[in-house]
Design a protein around this motif. Sequence first.
Motif, PDB file in Angstrom:
ATOM      1  N   GLU A 285       0.858  -1.270  -0.041  1.00 46.93           N
ATOM      2  CA  GLU A 285       0.067   0.003  -0.132  1.00 46.93           C
ATOM      3  C   GLU A 285       0.645   1.154  -0.144  1.00 46.93           C
ATOM      4  O   GLU A 285       0.599   2.203  -0.618  1.00 46.93           O
ATOM      5  CB  GLU A 285      -1.061   0.168   1.125  1.00 46.93           C
ATOM      6  CG  GLU A 285      -1.682   1.339   1.176  1.00 46.93           C
ATOM      7  CD  GLU A 285      -2.594   1.070   2.539  1.00 46.93           C
ATOM      8  OE1 GLU A 285      -3.567   2.055   2.712  1.00 46.93           O
ATOM      9  OE2 GLU A 285      -2.311   0.424   3.488  1.00 46.93           O
TER      10      GLU A 285
ATOM     11  N   ALA B  67     -11.152  -8.584   0.907  1.00 46.18           N
ATOM     12  CA  ALA B  67     -12.001  -7.319   1.403  1.00 46.18           C
ATOM     13  C   ALA B  67     -11.129  -6.224   1.704  1.00 46.18           C
ATOM     14  O   ALA B  67     -11.394  -5.321   1.326  1.00 46.18           O
ATOM     15  CB  ALA B  67     -12.620  -7.829   2.635  1.00 46.18           C
ATOM     16  N   ARG B  68      -9.649  -6.668   2.347  1.00 49.42           N
ATOM     17  CA  ARG B  68      -9.114  -5.443   2.799  1.00 49.42           C
ATOM     18  C   ARG B  68      -8.214  -4.814   1.387  1.00 49.42           C
ATOM     19  O   ARG B  68      -8.026  -3.947   1.092  1.00 49.42           O
ATOM     20  CB  ARG B  68      -7.834  -5.984   3.720  1.00 49.42           C
ATOM     21  CG  ARG B  68      -6.853  -4.786   4.033  1.00 49.42           C
ATOM     22  CD  ARG B  68      -5.780  -5.266   4.901  1.00 49.42           C
ATOM     23  NE  ARG B  68      -4.691  -4.359   5.135  1.00 49.42           N
ATOM     24  CZ  ARG B  68      -3.694  -4.619   6.034  1.00 49.42           C
ATOM     25  NH1 ARG B  68      -3.430  -5.670   6.585  1.00 49.42           N
ATOM     26  NH2 ARG B  68      -2.940  -3.778   6.171  1.00 49.42           N
ATOM     27  N   CYS B  69      -7.875  -6.018   0.665  1.00 46.62           N
ATOM     28  CA  CYS B  69      -7.311  -5.461  -0.776  1.00 46.62           C
ATOM     29  C   CYS B  69      -8.287  -4.473  -1.443  1.00 46.62           C
ATOM     30  O   CYS B  69      -7.621  -3.604  -2.268  1.00 46.62           O
ATOM     31  CB  CYS B  69      -6.633  -6.716  -1.184  1.00 46.62           C
ATOM     32  SG  CYS B  69      -5.601  -7.739  -0.419  1.00 46.62           S
ATOM     33  N   LEU B  70      -9.521  -4.999  -1.450  1.00 43.81           N
ATOM     34  CA  LEU B  70     -10.298  -4.394  -2.194  1.00 43.81           C
ATOM     35  C   LEU B  70     -10.433  -2.875  -1.665  1.00 43.81           C
ATOM     36  O   LEU B  70     -10.621  -1.744  -2.470  1.00 43.81           O
ATOM     37  CB  LEU B  70     -11.605  -4.685  -2.046  1.00 43.81           C
ATOM     38  CG  LEU B  70     -12.703  -4.436  -3.276  1.00 43.81           C
ATOM     39  CD1 LEU B  70     -12.428  -4.372  -4.695  1.00 43.81           C
ATOM     40  CD2 LEU B  70     -14.159  -4.977  -3.127  1.00 43.81           C
ATOM     41  N   ARG B  71     -10.651  -2.553  -0.386  1.00 38.35           N
ATOM     42  CA  ARG B  71     -10.688  -1.299   0.306  1.00 38.35           C
ATOM     43  C   ARG B  71      -9.349  -0.539  -0.069  1.00 38.35           C
ATOM     44  O   ARG B  71      -9.336   0.934  -0.434  1.00 38.35           O
ATOM     45  CB  ARG B  71     -10.628  -1.337   1.515  1.00 38.35           C
ATOM     46  CG  ARG B  71     -11.995  -1.934   2.314  1.00 38.35           C
ATOM     47  CD  ARG B  71     -12.237  -1.792   3.814  1.00 38.35           C
ATOM     48  NE  ARG B  71     -11.317  -2.410   4.392  1.00 38.35           N
ATOM     49  CZ  ARG B  71     -11.169  -3.575   5.049  1.00 38.35           C
ATOM     50  NH1 ARG B  71     -12.259  -4.544   4.791  1.00 38.35           N
ATOM     51  NH2 ARG B  71     -10.459  -4.101   5.648  1.00 38.35           N
ATOM     52  N   LEU B  72      -8.045  -1.214  -0.082  1.00 38.63           N
ATOM     53  CA  LEU B  72      -6.913  -0.684  -0.261  1.00 38.63           C
ATOM     54  C   LEU B  72      -7.030   0.123  -1.816  1.00 38.63           C
ATOM     55  O   LEU B  72      -6.506   1.181  -2.037  1.00 38.63           O
ATOM     56  CB  LEU B  72      -5.814  -1.304  -0.385  1.00 38.63           C
ATOM     57  CG  LEU B  72      -5.367  -2.033   1.107  1.00 38.63           C
ATOM     58  CD1 LEU B  72      -4.235  -2.734   1.038  1.00 38.63           C
ATOM     59  CD2 LEU B  72      -5.185  -0.619   1.943  1.00 38.63           C
TER      60      LEU B  72
ATOM     61  N   LEU C  26      -9.756   0.585  -3.671  1.00 40.19           N
ATOM     62  CA  LEU C  26     -10.855   1.642  -4.060  1.00 40.19           C
ATOM     63  C   LEU C  26     -10.330   2.860  -3.721  1.00 40.19           C
ATOM     64  O   LEU C  26     -10.746   4.012  -4.061  1.00 40.19           O
ATOM     65  CB  LEU C  26     -12.003   1.008  -3.191  1.00 40.19           C
ATOM     66  CG  LEU C  26     -12.987  -0.130  -3.711  1.00 40.19           C
ATOM     67  CD1 LEU C  26     -13.953  -0.531  -2.871  1.00 40.19           C
ATOM     68  CD2 LEU C  26     -13.489   0.261  -5.183  1.00 40.19           C
ATOM     69  N   LYS C  27      -9.483   2.948  -2.634  1.00 40.73           N
ATOM     70  CA  LYS C  27      -8.936   4.427  -2.312  1.00 40.73           C
ATOM     71  C   LYS C  27      -8.130   5.040  -3.425  1.00 40.73           C
ATOM     72  O   LYS C  27      -8.118   6.288  -3.461  1.00 40.73           O
ATOM     73  CB  LYS C  27      -8.088   4.157  -0.990  1.00 40.73           C
ATOM     74  CG  LYS C  27      -8.788   3.812   0.178  1.00 40.73           C
ATOM     75  CD  LYS C  27      -7.643   3.532   1.381  1.00 40.73           C
ATOM     76  CE  LYS C  27      -8.378   3.221   2.781  1.00 40.73           C
ATOM     77  NZ  LYS C  27      -7.405   3.003   3.995  1.00 40.73           N
TER      78      LYS C  27
ATOM     79  N   HIS D  50     -20.436  -8.072  -4.396  1.00 34.98           N
ATOM     80  CA  HIS D  50     -19.811  -6.720  -4.760  1.00 34.98           C
ATOM     81  C   HIS D  50     -20.717  -5.796  -5.715  1.00 34.98           C
ATOM     82  O   HIS D  50     -20.350  -4.973  -6.244  1.00 34.98           O
ATOM     83  CB  HIS D  50     -18.707  -6.909  -5.604  1.00 34.98           C
ATOM     84  CG  HIS D  50     -17.452  -7.654  -4.815  1.00 34.98           C
ATOM     85  ND1 HIS D  50     -17.436  -8.914  -4.668  1.00 34.98           N
ATOM     86  CD2 HIS D  50     -16.556  -7.159  -4.170  1.00 34.98           C
ATOM     87  CE1 HIS D  50     -16.332  -9.314  -4.284  1.00 34.98           C
ATOM     88  NE2 HIS D  50     -15.774  -8.228  -3.620  1.00 34.98           N
TER      89      HIS D  50
ATOM     90  N   THR E  99     -20.098  -2.246  -4.684  1.00 34.19           N
ATOM     91  CA  THR E  99     -18.804  -1.900  -5.082  1.00 34.19           C
ATOM     92  C   THR E  99     -18.932  -1.170  -6.784  1.00 34.19           C
ATOM     93  O   THR E  99     -18.178  -0.410  -6.877  1.00 34.19           O
ATOM     94  CB  THR E  99     -17.690  -2.981  -5.198  1.00 34.19           C
ATOM     95  OG1 THR E  99     -17.744  -3.722  -3.909  1.00 34.19           O
ATOM     96  CG2 THR E  99     -16.284  -2.671  -5.522  1.00 34.19           C
TER      97      THR E  99
ATOM     98  N   ARG F  22     -20.381   2.272  -6.205  1.00 34.77           N
ATOM     99  CA  ARG F  22     -19.664   3.090  -5.769  1.00 34.77           C
ATOM    100  C   ARG F  22     -18.579   3.439  -6.973  1.00 34.77           C
ATOM    101  O   ARG F  22     -18.245   4.643  -7.331  1.00 34.77           O
ATOM    102  CB  ARG F  22     -18.552   2.548  -4.696  1.00 34.77           C
ATOM    103  CG  ARG F  22     -17.487   3.566  -4.069  1.00 34.77           C
ATOM    104  CD  ARG F  22     -16.839   2.757  -3.028  1.00 34.77           C
ATOM    105  NE  ARG F  22     -15.677   3.605  -2.476  1.00 34.77           N
ATOM    106  CZ  ARG F  22     -14.952   3.285  -1.513  1.00 34.77           C
ATOM    107  NH1 ARG F  22     -15.297   2.236  -0.823  1.00 34.77           N
ATOM    108  NH2 ARG F  22     -13.881   4.252  -1.338  1.00 34.77           N
TER     109      ARG F  22
END
Length: 675
Positions: free
Chosen positions: A410, A440-445, A447-448, A476, A479, A482
Amino acid sequence: MESISRISSLLETARDLTVEAAQSAGAARSLNPRPPRELPFLQVKKLLDSRNDREILEGLRKVISMMYRSKPCLPYFSSVVKNVASPNIQIKKLVYVYLLHYAESEPDLALLSINTIQKSLSDQNPQVRAMALKVMSGIRVPVISQIVSLAIKKGCGDMSPHVRKAAALAIPKCYRLDPNTLPQLLDYLTLLLGDKQYYVVGSAVTAFLEVCPERVDLIHKHYRSLVRKLVDMDEWGQLATLRLISVYARRCFPKTTRTVKKSKSKDFYGDEASDDDGDDVSAREDIEVLDPDLELFLKACKPLLQSRNSAVIVSVARCYLDLATPEYIDSAIGPLVALLRSPQDIQQVALYNIVAVSLVRPQAFVRYANHFLVHASDSFDIARLKFEVWTVIYPHCESHIRDMILSELEHFTRAINPELVQESVRAIGRCAQHDSQASARCLRLLLKQVSSQDGYLVAESLTVIRHLIQQNPQAHTTTVIRLAKNLDTTPNPDARATIIWLVGEFAGVDSEHDIAPDVLRILTKSFADESEPAKLQIVLLAAKVYLHHLNRTKEQDPQPPPDPPPPPSSEEWPGEATSPHQDTPPPDPQIPNPEDHPIQKLWSHILLLARYDTSYDLRDRTRTYRALLSNPGSTQLASLLLLAPKPVPHAPSPSEYRKELPLGSSRGGAAESKR
């Protein structure tokens, strides 16, 4: 008189030493030494023809200096060659260097010195004999091939190992000079391979690999002696011997397995569980059994893992990877990782080989995860390879190491180098596809990063997000919504095309939260200003939205639709005025007209916009979609082509294609090229 002559000779010697000391001191003091002053031709020739060894040596130094500065030195050939018979070893060395360089240009004059060189083969000084053999084999004149062969034969029986080593190194030169001498050279090689001196055997193995690498039958009787001498050889002899024995072992030591019972867990008192499996096949396993001679070689290789030469360490790791059991491979991983403390060029070669080994034994690298942290001084290639090692070992790591890897990746998504940013995003995607809990965490990273101003980062992030969404589309839906909101702030053409494709791909997943018609309506307004990749995806989105509308209409009204009108000609498009002479029945106000539906109007409008676009590809693809959807009552073919489920993409490691290649080949072979 004798005392006067002795005093004069001492004074002469003192003067020479004073001159040499002054020259050395002057050279040491000068930070930018000037090139040596060139003497006239006649003056150099006078020095070479002198009877004083000091003047001859000075003239030879001038000639060799000019030779290495690409100055013409061939006119001095006769004056230099006549000094080959000088008893001074320093003069002989310089004459031999000159002969090796110009023997091909003047073969006739070079042949005149062969007799003198042959006499040097019987000199009392072994260094002179070795130099004479080296020079004679280096004179590339085919006429003297038999003389060279006889000189090698004489050198093979010499008492000095230095001369025997020179004879071993002369064998490939003689073979290149005249391949017909191969039968004689094979006899010499067989003799040298059995030499008692490791100093000689390493050069003999190098000559063997160059002359006759396929003749492994010559190695049978020397195998164990080669293995015992391996640890004492120089680095280049070790490299040649490792390569030779690796090929020999793969040909002569077939892999064998033995079926044994699986180890039982012990109970509280330390006793093994009762054996009530009987002849159960699941209670047995196959283990690899090493040949005793092969195991002798593998054990002899272990001390080489402490070598100062990186190529030797890589070669041992290659032998273990090809021939040994996992226990031996694990013992080579630590020395491979230790190469990361070397200069950057060696680091890069070591990392290529580390990646190749990690594809086979990833769990063994978990304990070294901290060694692959990227430093500020690392080049892009080194950082990319470290990212790749992390993604390979990620599924086998514990949770705190996984968190560390994702945090590092990241961090590098905010780097200045766009290539490094793309590589870090790809690495995050590869980590996510191996671990569903971390997706899920990778997807949040990722999406930022979509709202970033860096187009490269956004495009690469969306590609990885698309792969993650395709793995589980039902989870998703929000997602995709978004991502659709970011269309107003995403200028990158590839990024916009990816978002539009995602909206169309998952348009029919959740009918209650279907945003595809609204997205299509908004994109239609700016269709003319979009890039070609985005236009292609907008047309595809319109086709999918219209197809979903037709399928829903068919489900709500199961009655067969009326016969469709005849298809328009190739020049007619929807939306054009019909002929005034065509008789049309008056519309019934009680029956809703399907052409009044907003989706139908959007579809017709997109067709008209694409008809006048400048892109041939866009117009052709629009005609294809129009033909598929021309009959609203028959949408099976269109559904098969447009709504077929896509395979879940899998992004393998970039080095996955090199998994079957031998370690040290391709880029990994650069370690040995440093020789």
